[in-house]
Design a protein around this motif. Structure first.
Motif, PDB file in Angstrom:
ATOM      1  N   TYR A 192      16.976   4.933  29.891  1.00  0.00           N
ATOM      2  CA  TYR A 192      16.528   5.749  31.019  1.00  0.00           C
ATOM      3  C   TYR A 192      17.108   5.214  32.330  1.00  0.00           C
ATOM      4  CZ  TYR A 192      13.489   7.610  34.673  1.00  0.00           C
ATOM      5  OH  TYR A 192      13.030   8.186  35.826  1.00  0.00           O
ATOM      6  N   PHE A 193      17.144   3.907  32.463  1.00  0.00           N
ATOM      7  CA  PHE A 193      17.559   3.278  33.717  1.00  0.00           C
ATOM      8  C   PHE A 193      19.073   3.128  33.838  1.00  0.00           C
ATOM      9  CE2 PHE A 193      13.226   1.911  32.804  1.00  0.00           C
ATOM     10  CZ  PHE A 193      12.603   2.175  34.009  1.00  0.00           C
ATOM     11  N   ILE A 194      19.799   3.164  32.716  1.00  0.00           N
ATOM     12  CA  ILE A 194      21.240   2.910  32.794  1.00  0.00           C
ATOM     13  C   ILE A 194      22.082   4.162  32.511  1.00  0.00           C
ATOM     14  CG2 ILE A 194      20.931   0.484  32.194  1.00  0.00           C
ATOM     15  CD1 ILE A 194      21.945   1.131  29.387  1.00  0.00           C
ATOM     16  N   ARG A 195      21.430   5.325  32.482  1.00  0.00           N
ATOM     17  CA  ARG A 195      22.211   6.554  32.369  1.00  0.00           C
ATOM     18  C   ARG A 195      23.245   6.617  33.497  1.00  0.00           C
ATOM     19  NH1 ARG A 195      21.839   8.416  27.322  1.00  0.00           N
ATOM     20  NH2 ARG A 195      19.701   8.865  26.704  1.00  0.00           N
ATOM     21  N   ASP A 196      24.408   7.152  33.183  1.00  0.00           N
ATOM     22  CA  ASP A 196      25.497   7.164  34.145  1.00  0.00           C
ATOM     23  C   ASP A 196      25.116   7.889  35.439  1.00  0.00           C
ATOM     24  OD1 ASP A 196      28.526   6.641  34.479  1.00  0.00           O
ATOM     25  OD2 ASP A 196      28.316   8.758  35.002  1.00  0.00           O
ATOM     26  N   TRP A 197      24.447   9.046  35.325  1.00  0.00           N
ATOM     27  CA  TRP A 197      24.126   9.815  36.525  1.00  0.00           C
ATOM     28  C   TRP A 197      23.095   9.094  37.392  1.00  0.00           C
ATOM     29  CZ3 TRP A 197      19.632  11.930  38.503  1.00  0.00           C
ATOM     30  CH2 TRP A 197      18.502  11.917  37.692  1.00  0.00           C
ATOM     31  N   ARG A 198      22.175   8.364  36.734  1.00  0.00           N
ATOM     32  CA  ARG A 198      21.123   7.678  37.497  1.00  0.00           C
ATOM     33  C   ARG A 198      21.690   6.432  38.192  1.00  0.00           C
ATOM     34  NH1 ARG A 198      17.631   8.289  33.934  1.00  0.00           N
ATOM     35  NH2 ARG A 198      16.384   9.990  34.770  1.00  0.00           N
ATOM     36  N   ARG A 199      22.617   5.741  37.538  1.00  0.00           N
ATOM     37  CA  ARG A 199      23.266   4.591  38.189  1.00  0.00           C
ATOM     38  C   ARG A 199      24.067   5.051  39.396  1.00  0.00           C
ATOM     39  NH1 ARG A 199      26.465   1.111  33.871  1.00  0.00           N
ATOM     40  NH2 ARG A 199      27.120   3.207  33.216  1.00  0.00           N
ATOM     41  N   LYS A 200      24.761   6.167  39.246  1.00  0.00           N
ATOM     42  CA  LYS A 200      25.534   6.705  40.368  1.00  0.00           C
ATOM     43  C   LYS A 200      24.607   7.090  41.510  1.00  0.00           C
ATOM     44  CE  LYS A 200      28.994  10.220  41.484  1.00  0.00           C
ATOM     45  NZ  LYS A 200      29.826  11.330  40.958  1.00  0.00           N
ATOM     46  N   TYR A 201      23.472   7.656  41.171  1.00  0.00           N
ATOM     47  CA  TYR A 201      22.492   8.051  42.193  1.00  0.00           C
ATOM     48  C   TYR A 201      22.001   6.823  42.960  1.00  0.00           C
ATOM     49  CZ  TYR A 201      18.333  10.190  44.239  1.00  0.00           C
ATOM     50  OH  TYR A 201      17.379  10.631  45.120  1.00  0.00           O
ATOM     51  N   ARG A 202      21.693   5.732  42.227  1.00  0.00           N
ATOM     52  CA  ARG A 202      21.212   4.517  42.891  1.00  0.00           C
ATOM     53  C   ARG A 202      22.270   3.931  43.814  1.00  0.00           C
ATOM     54  NH1 ARG A 202      18.799   3.291  37.779  1.00  0.00           N
ATOM     55  NH2 ARG A 202      20.552   1.912  37.273  1.00  0.00           N
ATOM     56  N   SER A 203      23.541   4.047  43.430  1.00  0.00           N
ATOM     57  CA  SER A 203      24.612   3.485  44.271  1.00  0.00           C
ATOM     58  C   SER A 203      24.772   4.258  45.576  1.00  0.00           C
ATOM     59  CB  SER A 203      25.944   3.483  43.498  1.00  0.00           C
ATOM     60  OG  SER A 203      26.433   4.810  43.324  1.00  0.00           O
ATOM     61  N   GLN A 204      24.228   5.476  45.606  1.00  0.00           N
ATOM     62  CA  GLN A 204      24.313   6.312  46.813  1.00  0.00           C
ATOM     63  C   GLN A 204      22.942   6.460  47.470  1.00  0.00           C
ATOM     64  OE1 GLN A 204      25.697   9.855  44.884  1.00  0.00           O
ATOM     65  NE2 GLN A 204      27.848   9.216  44.857  1.00  0.00           N
ATOM     66  N   ALA A 205      22.032   5.545  47.164  1.00  0.00           N
ATOM     67  CA  ALA A 205      20.629   5.700  47.569  1.00  0.00           C
ATOM     68  C   ALA A 205      20.465   5.850  49.077  1.00  0.00           C
ATOM     69  CB  ALA A 205      19.810   4.513  47.057  1.00  0.00           C
ATOM     70  N   GLY A 206      21.262   5.137  49.869  1.00  0.00           N
ATOM     71  CA  GLY A 206      21.091   5.159  51.320  1.00  0.00           C
ATOM     72  C   GLY A 206      21.226   6.550  51.913  1.00  0.00           C
ATOM     73  N   TRP A 207      22.397   7.170  51.725  1.00  0.00           N
ATOM     74  CA  TRP A 207      22.582   8.486  52.323  1.00  0.00           C
ATOM     75  C   TRP A 207      21.827   9.570  51.583  1.00  0.00           C
ATOM     76  CZ3 TRP A 207      24.698  12.489  49.571  1.00  0.00           C
ATOM     77  CH2 TRP A 207      25.495  12.187  48.463  1.00  0.00           C
ATOM     78  N   ARG A 208      21.590   9.357  50.267  1.00  0.00           N
ATOM     79  CA  ARG A 208      20.835  10.362  49.517  1.00  0.00           C
ATOM     80  C   ARG A 208      19.386  10.449  50.007  1.00  0.00           C
ATOM     81  NH1 ARG A 208      22.364  13.154  45.194  1.00  0.00           N
ATOM     82  NH2 ARG A 208      24.317  12.665  44.128  1.00  0.00           N
ATOM     83  N   GLN A 209      18.768   9.314  50.339  1.00  0.00           N
ATOM     84  CA  GLN A 209      17.381   9.349  50.801  1.00  0.00           C
ATOM     85  C   GLN A 209      17.271  10.130  52.109  1.00  0.00           C
ATOM     86  OE1 GLN A 209      15.303   5.617  50.941  1.00  0.00           O
ATOM     87  NE2 GLN A 209      13.488   6.506  51.896  1.00  0.00           N
TER      88      GLN A 209
END
Length: 520
Positions: A192-209
């Motif tokens: 659940y935590f290491i899915r490719d799309w979720r890791r990519k989302y976390r790497s963009q957390a700053g501007w995404r929030q």
């Protein structure tokens, strides 16, 4: 039977559902009797239709869609694994590496035919296309929408001109544990935590929030004039923006996730109809959240707002002292222990429980419903503290965070004496300690001893209609979690009582008052 009054049929169906905790087996039997009963039961049997299904597809036509009779409440739950670059399914990748689903057009085109669609729940590992939001906005019956673990963009504001009365927004990756009760099995899987799309989302957390907060606030403000129930994550909130809008019909406001770093009352003051406030923040190493701020004495306007609330749920990430004594209208109170997974929360100790209950008594309220999670073993002293400070209780639930069986230092009679002053008590859940039994015991001694205790409580507390006991349930090879064993009490002439075991029930977060059968 075929001409049975529709109102009687409705009562019968509701009774079958409530007596089985929402289990469909009895309702399936009723639906099999006649065509008219089948038509009456279908909306209840398929009240939460989920799509897509892995087994309902073929290469030629793609994902199969449901027949129209199953459309009153829809859950769009796209499977995470379909978005993996190495296991791509039912979609493609764009030039930026983002997953683009196929076959959503089937959902889009079906929405306009869903004349009874009342609620949509969306769990999608991709940015939902604007066309879907526009289709939802044209629905004439839709009144509630829930986003779970789904990226949000400004396209969400296209859900218009539909009038939404209930909105719930939960960001990607918000995984909370309430006490040590059931959690979504997905959160126990490292995938659940290491899915490719979720890791990519976390790497963009700053501007995404920033982007998602702006989209969320614009969306809820669009519907502010009609909303009655709003659930928002702290990471999707701009309280300054919310405070510039009136919320004339909002009765329930729940904030989850991270505690904000600003005062809430600028927002609460714009909610004239607010009755139910839920501050369900996760514990952190940061300082406690001060509801009334650090002013001494507190602002009279803030105290006046607290005085209007009838239902209040709060986690112990908040400073509890000096709050509840300002709530004379309070009827329902829940004090929970919440933390981000994979950590375990620390609940209230007995001294803290005593202080909280003293504040409740000082408010002068007639509290009728109390749900509280405690850290230490339950003793009759805690029960005495509840009965002396909250004598009007009708529903009482005392849960231990991380329950364990073992030798109790107190007898059943001591607990009975402590609870007997609650003359109006109707529903009881209690974390009394029982002897430790092997969980693979074929005689199920752990269940038998709780049933015997339930009968003793039912005989002594004359108005008691339901009673439950906490136990430790195996949830995996090496994993356990807290659960409830509940019984419904039927009283016969002559004072005899009969017990009926109820299905396993818990609270689907962020619900805090009514338990139900969990979907996992």
């Amino acid at each position: 039977m075929s001409i049975l009054n529709a109102d009687i049929t409705h009562i019968l169906i509701n009774d079958l559902l409530s007596s089985n905790g929402g289990a469909p087996s009895a309702l399936l039997n009723l639906a099999s009797t006649t065509r008219s009963f089948r038509e009456s039961c279908l909306p209840y049997l398929f009240s939460e239709v989920r799509w897509p299904h892995k087994s309902k597809a073929d290469k030629e036509s793609g994902l199969h869609f449901f027949p129209e009779g199953l459309w009153p409440h829809f859950r769009l739950e796209w499977f995470d694994e379909w978005t993996e670059p190495t296991r791509l399914k039912w979609g493609t990748m764009d030039k930026d590496g983002n997953y683009i689903p196929r076959d959503l057009v089937k959902f889009n085109s079906a929405i306009e035919k869903m004349s009874k669609l009342s609620k949509v729940t969306l769990t999608c590992p991709f940015v939902i296309p604007r066309s879907l939001f526009q289709s939802l906005g044209l629905s004439r019956s839709l009144s509630a929408i829930v986003f779970i673990d789904t990226p949000l963009q400004i396209g969400i504001t296209s859900i218009s001109p539909v009038t939404l009365k209930q909105i719930s927004l939960t960001p990607v990756g918000q995984t909370l544990r309430v006490g040590d009760g059931p959690t979504d099995p997905r959160f126990s899987d490292i995938m659940y935590f290491i899915r490719d799309w979720r890791r990519k989302y976390r790497s963009q957390a700053g501007w995404r929030q920033v982007q998602e907060t702006q989209a969320s606030i614009a969306f809820v403000k669009t519907h502010a004039a009609h909303i009655t129930h709003l659930e928002l994550s702290g990471s999707l909130c701009s309280f300054n923006a919310l405070s510039r809008t009136d919320w004339p019909f909002l009765k329930t406001f729940a904030i989850t996730g991270n505690a904000p770093h600003v005062q809430l009352f600028n927002v609460l003051s714009r909610m004239d109809a607010l009755q139910d406030l839920r501050l369900l923040f996760a514990q952190s190493k940061a300082q406690e959240f001060h509801i009334l701020g650090r002013d001494d004495p507190p602002d009279p306007a803030h105290i006046a707002k607290l005085a209007t609330l009838t239902d209040f749920a709060i986690s112990n990430a908040c400073k509890l002292d000096g709050v509840l004594n300002h709530m004379p209208s309070l009827q329902r109170l829940a004090i929970l222990a919440i933390v981000d997974l994979p950590r375990w929360p620390i609940a209230l100790g007995q001294a803290e429980v005593d202080r909280v209950l003293t504040d409740v008594a000082a408010s002068g309220c007639e509290l009728k419903h109390l749900r509280i999670i405690i850290e230490d073993k339950l003793t009759p002293n805690v029960c005495w503290s509840i009965t002396s400070n909250c004598p009007h209780i009708q529903t009482l639930e005392i849960e231990r965070c991380g329950y364990h069986d073992g030798k109790s230092v107190s007898s059943l009679q001591e607990f009975l004496e402590a609870l007997s002053p609650l003359s109006t008590l109707r529903d009881l859940r209690i974390c009394m300690q029982f002897p430790e039994y092997d969980d693979v015991d074929e005689l199920e001694s752990w269940r038998t001893v709780r049933k015997d205790c339930a009968k003793a409580l039912a005989m002594d507390l004359k108005l008691l209609g339901k009673v439950g006991f906490e136990y430790r349930k195996r949830a995996g090879t090496h994993r356990y979690q807290d659960a409830w064993l509940d019984f419904e009490i039927s009283r016969r002439k002559g004072g005899d009582v009969e017990l009926c075991q109820l299905p396993a029930m818990w609270y689907p977060f962020p619900e805090v008052w009514e338990s139900s059968r969990l979907s996992f």
